[in-house]
Design a protein around this motif. Sequence first.
Motif, mmCIF file in Angstrom:
data_model
loop_
_atom_site.group_PDB
_atom_site.id
_atom_site.type_symbol
_atom_site.label_atom_id
_atom_site.label_comp_id
_atom_site.label_asym_id
_atom_site.label_seq_id
_atom_site.Cartn_x
_atom_site.Cartn_y
_atom_site.Cartn_z
ATOM 1 N N ILE A 205 0.806 -1.203 -0.244
ATOM 2 C CA ILE A 205 -0.173 0.089 -0.020
ATOM 3 C C ILE A 205 0.945 1.241 0.048
ATOM 4 O O ILE A 205 0.540 2.073 -0.634
ATOM 5 N N ASN A 206 1.855 1.384 0.882
ATOM 6 C CA ASN A 206 2.748 2.433 0.849
ATOM 7 C C ASN A 206 3.500 2.715 -0.559
ATOM 8 O O ASN A 206 3.864 3.753 -0.976
ATOM 9 N N GLN B 219 -14.460 5.490 -5.998
ATOM 10 C CA GLN B 219 -14.596 4.159 -5.140
ATOM 11 C C GLN B 219 -15.311 4.607 -3.806
ATOM 12 O O GLN B 219 -15.934 3.609 -3.396
ATOM 13 N N PHE B 220 -14.569 5.070 -3.086
ATOM 14 C CA PHE B 220 -15.121 5.623 -1.703
ATOM 15 C C PHE B 220 -15.774 6.752 -1.121
ATOM 16 O O PHE B 220 -15.866 7.131 -0.374
ATOM 17 N N ARG C 229 8.463 8.421 0.062
ATOM 18 C CA ARG C 229 8.706 7.167 0.619
ATOM 19 C C ARG C 229 7.875 7.544 2.144
ATOM 20 O O ARG C 229 8.447 8.087 3.005
ATOM 21 N N VAL C 230 6.623 7.296 2.194
ATOM 22 C CA VAL C 230 5.971 7.399 3.371
ATOM 23 C C VAL C 230 5.084 6.255 3.755
ATOM 24 O O VAL C 230 4.742 5.609 3.013
ATOM 25 N N ASN C 231 4.931 6.225 5.285
ATOM 26 C CA ASN C 231 4.278 5.068 5.661
ATOM 27 C C ASN C 231 2.785 5.832 6.278
ATOM 28 O O ASN C 231 2.763 6.473 7.194
ATOM 29 N N ILE C 232 1.935 5.474 5.464
ATOM 30 C CA ILE C 232 0.567 6.020 5.920
ATOM 31 C C ILE C 232 -0.149 5.362 7.039
ATOM 32 O O ILE C 232 -0.977 5.892 7.670
ATOM 33 N N PHE C 233 0.433 4.252 7.429
ATOM 34 C CA PHE C 233 0.025 3.701 8.596
ATOM 35 C C PHE C 233 0.554 4.156 9.993
ATOM 36 O O PHE C 233 0.312 3.891 11.133
ATOM 37 N N ASN C 234 1.679 4.962 9.642
ATOM 38 C CA ASN C 234 2.086 5.737 10.891
ATOM 39 C C ASN C 234 1.344 7.250 10.873
ATOM 40 O O ASN C 234 1.513 7.747 10.306
ATOM 41 N N LEU D 75 -9.434 8.889 2.708
ATOM 42 C CA LEU D 75 -9.094 7.952 1.678
ATOM 43 C C LEU D 75 -7.984 7.021 2.236
ATOM 44 O O LEU D 75 -7.987 5.872 2.112
ATOM 45 N N PHE D 76 -6.882 7.704 2.747
ATOM 46 C CA PHE D 76 -5.742 6.974 3.349
ATOM 47 C C PHE D 76 -6.192 6.163 4.458
ATOM 48 O O PHE D 76 -5.565 5.095 4.669
ATOM 49 N N ILE D 77 -7.104 6.599 5.129
ATOM 50 C CA ILE D 77 -7.566 5.967 6.352
ATOM 51 C C ILE D 77 -8.403 4.755 5.921
ATOM 52 O O ILE D 77 -8.147 3.588 6.475
ATOM 53 N N LYS D 78 -9.199 4.704 4.748
ATOM 54 C CA LYS D 78 -9.792 3.551 4.317
ATOM 55 C C LYS D 78 -8.764 2.493 3.871
ATOM 56 O O LYS D 78 -8.860 1.475 3.981
#
Length: 84
Positions: free
Chosen positions: A8-9, A26-27, A47-52, A78-81
């Motif tokens: 995903i990242n 879609q969302f 290079r980013v970690n959207i989970f952080n 959207l990122f949270i989805k």
Amino acid sequence: MAIFENIINHKIGSITADELLKYASQFNISITKAQADKIAGYLRGKRVNIFNDSERTALIKQIARITNPETAREVNKLFIKFTK
């Protein structure tokens, strides 16, 4: 789970404006083609970690600067989805 986060990242760092628009649609998240172009251009190669949370927050602040705060909120949704 880490492999999915990496996928995903990586996708976030290589997303195109058309893909971003497709995911937004879609969302049920509204962004314009021009906003998608700006956002995709900014994200390309990042290079980013959207989970952080702190990395995602910094990224959303940058998106708010290049578009506007409302669009940044929509992209954050959207990122949270993507992270669920």
